[in-house]
Design a protein around this motif. Structure first.
Motif, PDB file in Angstrom:
ATOM      1  N   LEU A  62       0.947  32.499  19.073  1.00  0.00           N
ATOM      2  CA  LEU A  62       0.798  31.376  18.151  1.00  0.00           C
ATOM      3  C   LEU A  62       2.105  31.063  17.427  1.00  0.00           C
ATOM      4  O   LEU A  62       2.482  29.896  17.277  1.00  0.00           O
ATOM      5  CB  LEU A  62      -0.299  31.683  17.121  1.00  0.00           C
ATOM      6  CG  LEU A  62      -1.744  31.684  17.619  1.00  0.00           C
ATOM      7  CD1 LEU A  62      -2.671  32.224  16.533  1.00  0.00           C
ATOM      8  CD2 LEU A  62      -2.174  30.280  18.033  1.00  0.00           C
ATOM      9  N   VAL A  63       2.788  32.097  16.978  1.00  0.00           N
ATOM     10  CA  VAL A  63       4.062  31.913  16.262  1.00  0.00           C
ATOM     11  C   VAL A  63       5.094  31.265  17.173  1.00  0.00           C
ATOM     12  O   VAL A  63       5.793  30.319  16.772  1.00  0.00           O
ATOM     13  CB  VAL A  63       4.561  33.249  15.699  1.00  0.00           C
ATOM     14  CG1 VAL A  63       6.013  33.127  15.229  1.00  0.00           C
ATOM     15  CG2 VAL A  63       3.679  33.715  14.552  1.00  0.00           C
ATOM     16  N   LEU A  64       5.207  31.762  18.397  1.00  0.00           N
ATOM     17  CA  LEU A  64       6.182  31.210  19.338  1.00  0.00           C
ATOM     18  C   LEU A  64       5.863  29.761  19.683  1.00  0.00           C
ATOM     19  O   LEU A  64       6.759  28.904  19.747  1.00  0.00           O
ATOM     20  CB  LEU A  64       6.229  32.062  20.602  1.00  0.00           C
ATOM     21  CG  LEU A  64       6.806  33.470  20.437  1.00  0.00           C
ATOM     22  CD1 LEU A  64       6.670  34.259  21.742  1.00  0.00           C
ATOM     23  CD2 LEU A  64       8.266  33.411  19.996  1.00  0.00           C
ATOM     24  N   ALA A  65       4.579  29.467  19.898  1.00  0.00           N
ATOM     25  CA  ALA A  65       4.169  28.095  20.218  1.00  0.00           C
ATOM     26  C   ALA A  65       4.426  27.167  19.043  1.00  0.00           C
ATOM     27  O   ALA A  65       4.906  26.029  19.214  1.00  0.00           O
ATOM     28  CB  ALA A  65       2.695  28.067  20.611  1.00  0.00           C
ATOM     29  N   ALA A  66       4.127  27.631  17.826  1.00  0.00           N
ATOM     30  CA  ALA A  66       4.352  26.815  16.628  1.00  0.00           C
ATOM     31  C   ALA A  66       5.842  26.566  16.414  1.00  0.00           C
ATOM     32  O   ALA A  66       6.251  25.450  16.055  1.00  0.00           O
ATOM     33  CB  ALA A  66       3.750  27.508  15.409  1.00  0.00           C
ATOM     34  N   PHE A  67       6.653  27.603  16.640  1.00  0.00           N
ATOM     35  CA  PHE A  67       8.098  27.449  16.499  1.00  0.00           C
ATOM     36  C   PHE A  67       8.627  26.410  17.485  1.00  0.00           C
ATOM     37  O   PHE A  67       9.412  25.526  17.116  1.00  0.00           O
ATOM     38  CB  PHE A  67       8.792  28.795  16.726  1.00  0.00           C
ATOM     39  CG  PHE A  67      10.287  28.728  16.667  1.00  0.00           C
ATOM     40  CD1 PHE A  67      10.945  28.743  15.446  1.00  0.00           C
ATOM     41  CD2 PHE A  67      11.047  28.640  17.821  1.00  0.00           C
ATOM     42  CE1 PHE A  67      12.330  28.663  15.375  1.00  0.00           C
ATOM     43  CE2 PHE A  67      12.432  28.566  17.775  1.00  0.00           C
ATOM     44  CZ  PHE A  67      13.078  28.582  16.546  1.00  0.00           C
ATOM     45  N   ALA A  68       8.199  26.505  18.737  1.00  0.00           N
ATOM     46  CA  ALA A  68       8.659  25.563  19.755  1.00  0.00           C
ATOM     47  C   ALA A  68       8.214  24.140  19.427  1.00  0.00           C
ATOM     48  O   ALA A  68       9.003  23.190  19.543  1.00  0.00           O
ATOM     49  CB  ALA A  68       8.123  25.986  21.127  1.00  0.00           C
ATOM     50  N   ALA A  69       6.961  23.991  19.007  1.00  0.00           N
ATOM     51  CA  ALA A  69       6.456  22.662  18.653  1.00  0.00           C
ATOM     52  C   ALA A  69       7.218  22.078  17.472  1.00  0.00           C
ATOM     53  O   ALA A  69       7.563  20.887  17.455  1.00  0.00           O
ATOM     54  CB  ALA A  69       4.968  22.744  18.325  1.00  0.00           C
ATOM     55  N   GLY A  70       7.511  22.922  16.482  1.00  0.00           N
ATOM     56  CA  GLY A  70       8.265  22.453  15.322  1.00  0.00           C
ATOM     57  C   GLY A  70       9.664  22.019  15.687  1.00  0.00           C
ATOM     58  O   GLY A  70      10.155  20.991  15.197  1.00  0.00           O
ATOM     59  N   LYS A  71      10.318  22.787  16.555  1.00  0.00           N
ATOM     60  CA  LYS A  71      11.668  22.426  17.003  1.00  0.00           C
ATOM     61  C   LYS A  71      11.664  21.095  17.746  1.00  0.00           C
ATOM     62  O   LYS A  71      12.522  20.228  17.521  1.00  0.00           O
ATOM     63  CB  LYS A  71      12.222  23.528  17.904  1.00  0.00           C
ATOM     64  CG  LYS A  71      12.806  24.714  17.178  1.00  0.00           C
ATOM     65  CD  LYS A  71      14.087  24.317  16.433  1.00  0.00           C
ATOM     66  CE  LYS A  71      14.784  25.514  15.840  1.00  0.00           C
ATOM     67  NZ  LYS A  71      16.018  25.114  15.088  1.00  0.00           N
ATOM     68  N   LEU A  72      10.695  20.920  18.641  1.00  0.00           N
ATOM     69  CA  LEU A  72      10.624  19.687  19.420  1.00  0.00           C
ATOM     70  C   LEU A  72      10.347  18.478  18.527  1.00  0.00           C
ATOM     71  O   LEU A  72      10.992  17.427  18.663  1.00  0.00           O
ATOM     72  CB  LEU A  72       9.543  19.809  20.494  1.00  0.00           C
ATOM     73  CG  LEU A  72       9.860  20.735  21.673  1.00  0.00           C
ATOM     74  CD1 LEU A  72       8.630  20.907  22.559  1.00  0.00           C
ATOM     75  CD2 LEU A  72      11.038  20.190  22.484  1.00  0.00           C
ATOM     76  N   LEU A  73       9.410  18.619  17.614  1.00  0.00           N
ATOM     77  CA  LEU A  73       9.064  17.515  16.721  1.00  0.00           C
ATOM     78  C   LEU A  73      10.229  17.155  15.796  1.00  0.00           C
ATOM     79  O   LEU A  73      10.449  15.978  15.490  1.00  0.00           O
ATOM     80  CB  LEU A  73       7.830  17.872  15.891  1.00  0.00           C
ATOM     81  CG  LEU A  73       6.501  17.889  16.656  1.00  0.00           C
ATOM     82  CD1 LEU A  73       5.406  18.520  15.797  1.00  0.00           C
ATOM     83  CD2 LEU A  73       6.095  16.480  17.075  1.00  0.00           C
ATOM     84  N   SER A  74      10.987  18.152  15.364  1.00  0.00           N
ATOM     85  CA  SER A  74      12.114  17.886  14.461  1.00  0.00           C
ATOM     86  C   SER A  74      13.226  17.103  15.151  1.00  0.00           C
ATOM     87  O   SER A  74      14.028  16.432  14.483  1.00  0.00           O
ATOM     88  CB  SER A  74      12.657  19.195  13.883  1.00  0.00           C
ATOM     89  OG  SER A  74      13.195  20.018  14.911  1.00  0.00           O
ATOM     90  N   LEU A  75      13.256  17.175  16.479  1.00  0.00           N
ATOM     91  CA  LEU A  75      14.259  16.418  17.226  1.00  0.00           C
ATOM     92  C   LEU A  75      13.949  14.925  17.272  1.00  0.00           C
ATOM     93  O   LEU A  75      14.815  14.119  17.623  1.00  0.00           O
ATOM     94  CB  LEU A  75      14.361  16.957  18.661  1.00  0.00           C
ATOM     95  CG  LEU A  75      14.868  18.394  18.818  1.00  0.00           C
ATOM     96  CD1 LEU A  75      14.816  18.808  20.289  1.00  0.00           C
ATOM     97  CD2 LEU A  75      16.290  18.533  18.272  1.00  0.00           C
ATOM     98  N   LEU A  76      12.731  14.564  16.901  1.00  0.00           N
ATOM     99  CA  LEU A  76      12.308  13.164  16.966  1.00  0.00           C
ATOM    100  C   LEU A  76      12.726  12.349  15.745  1.00  0.00           C
ATOM    101  O   LEU A  76      12.472  11.149  15.683  1.00  0.00           O
ATOM    102  CB  LEU A  76      10.789  13.085  17.153  1.00  0.00           C
ATOM    103  CG  LEU A  76      10.247  13.736  18.433  1.00  0.00           C
ATOM    104  CD1 LEU A  76       8.724  13.636  18.475  1.00  0.00           C
ATOM    105  CD2 LEU A  76      10.862  13.103  19.670  1.00  0.00           C
TER     106      LEU A  76
END
Length: 306
Positions: A62-76
């Motif tokens: 969950l932590v890894l998935a949340a981190f990846a999702a946060g990184k991707l969304l922040s690029l937008l």
């Protein structure tokens, strides 16, 4: 844009719009998506032997998935960051739910019981007026910490990745972090990590309530109450809220038909309370929100000019 400025914008957006039904009736809320993922993992992994290890794996995933999702969304870009942050804050919805308990309780006790059952997990069918009011106020204090201050804190510290990690862990704790036969082992990691992530925000919430209510002289009492609370973190905002309102909170309550003789918070204070105290708690929720927004705004201005 600085993270603090993004947070200021997100807090204002959440306060203005809350959680509009027209949006979430058409698309799934991120918290629902997280909850579905946790439910899927629970169903498939919470069986057999080595459940604690499987729980650690679940939280890590969950932590890894949340981190990846946060990184991707922040690029937008900043607009998306503000929108996601606002969605995962809960100030307006929290005040609305708590105020609804006060409004219905003012109409009738059965209506108040029905409404408070939407925000607490304890048994509500036999609650007195004071118990309904206490339940709503306790929920207000706890969720101010883990639904508003903690998400804002972790966004400020680590941006969207930090915010999404916090929400994933907090949601996992609310779903599988129970000390019962089914989840004692599997939910151990999520419960402990949630305790860690809420360690600073819960005490920060307590300090903010104290600052606004002028209860500094009672700090030692609050520490005693907080430390004997069933939760290592929820007792801090509850102890502060109880003294800010001049009332007693917590105490015995029923779960699944079983009475649990829990310690009182500010137990020497007034216990017979009702809708009026619920409304006062809602006012304190907005005061804490305003203090947080004011501090962040000053921070943004100072960093802009200096």
């Amino acid at each position: 844009m600085s993270t603090a400025l993004l947070l200021v914008c997100a807090m204002c957006l959440d306060a203005a719009l809350g959680e509009p039904d027209w949006l979430w009736s058409r698309v799934r809320h991120p918290a629902v998506v997280i909850g579905n993922a946790i439910g899927w993992l629970d169903k498939r992994l919470n069986t057999g032997s080595q459940r604690r290890l499987k729980g650690v794996f679940t939280v890590t995933l969950l932590v890894l998935a949340a981190f990846a999702a946060g990184k991707l969304l922040s690029l937008l870009g900043p607009i998306i960051e503000i929108a996601v942050c606002a969605i995962l804050l809960a100030q307006k919805s929290l005040v609305t739910h708590v105020r609804d308990v006060g409004e219905t309780l003012r109409q009738s006790l059965p209506a108040g019981r029905t409404m408070v059952a939407r925000i607490v997990s304890r048994d509500t069918t036999e609650m007195t007026e004071a118990q309904v009011a206490r339940s709503a106020i306790e929920s207000a204090a706890e969720n101010l910490s883990d639904g508003v201050i903690a998400p804002a804190f972790w966004f400020l510290i680590a941006g969207l990745p930090g915010l999404l990690i916090y929400k994933a862990v907090n949601t996992a704790d609310s779903m599988i972090g129970y000390r019962n036969e089914k989840y004692l082992e599997f939910g151990w990691a999520s419960a402990r990590l949630d305790d860690l992530l809420n360690l600073i925000p819960a005490r920060l919430t307590c300090v903010m309530i104290i600052a606004l209510s002028g209860q500094w002289s009672r700090w030692a009492e609050m520490v005693v109450d907080a430390r004997r609370h069933i939760s290592p973190n929820a007792g801090w905002p509850e102890a502060a809220m109880a003294r800010a309102l001049g009332i007693a909170l917590a105490g015995p309550r029923s779960y699944d038909g079983q009475i649990r003789d829990l310690a009182w918070v500010n137990g020497d204070a007034r216990r017979e309370i009702g809708a009026y105290e619920v409304f006062r708690a809602c006012t304190m929720l907005w005061k804490v929100w305003g203090l947080a927004l004011g501090v962040l705004s000053v921070w943004v201005v100072v960093n802009f000019f200096f």
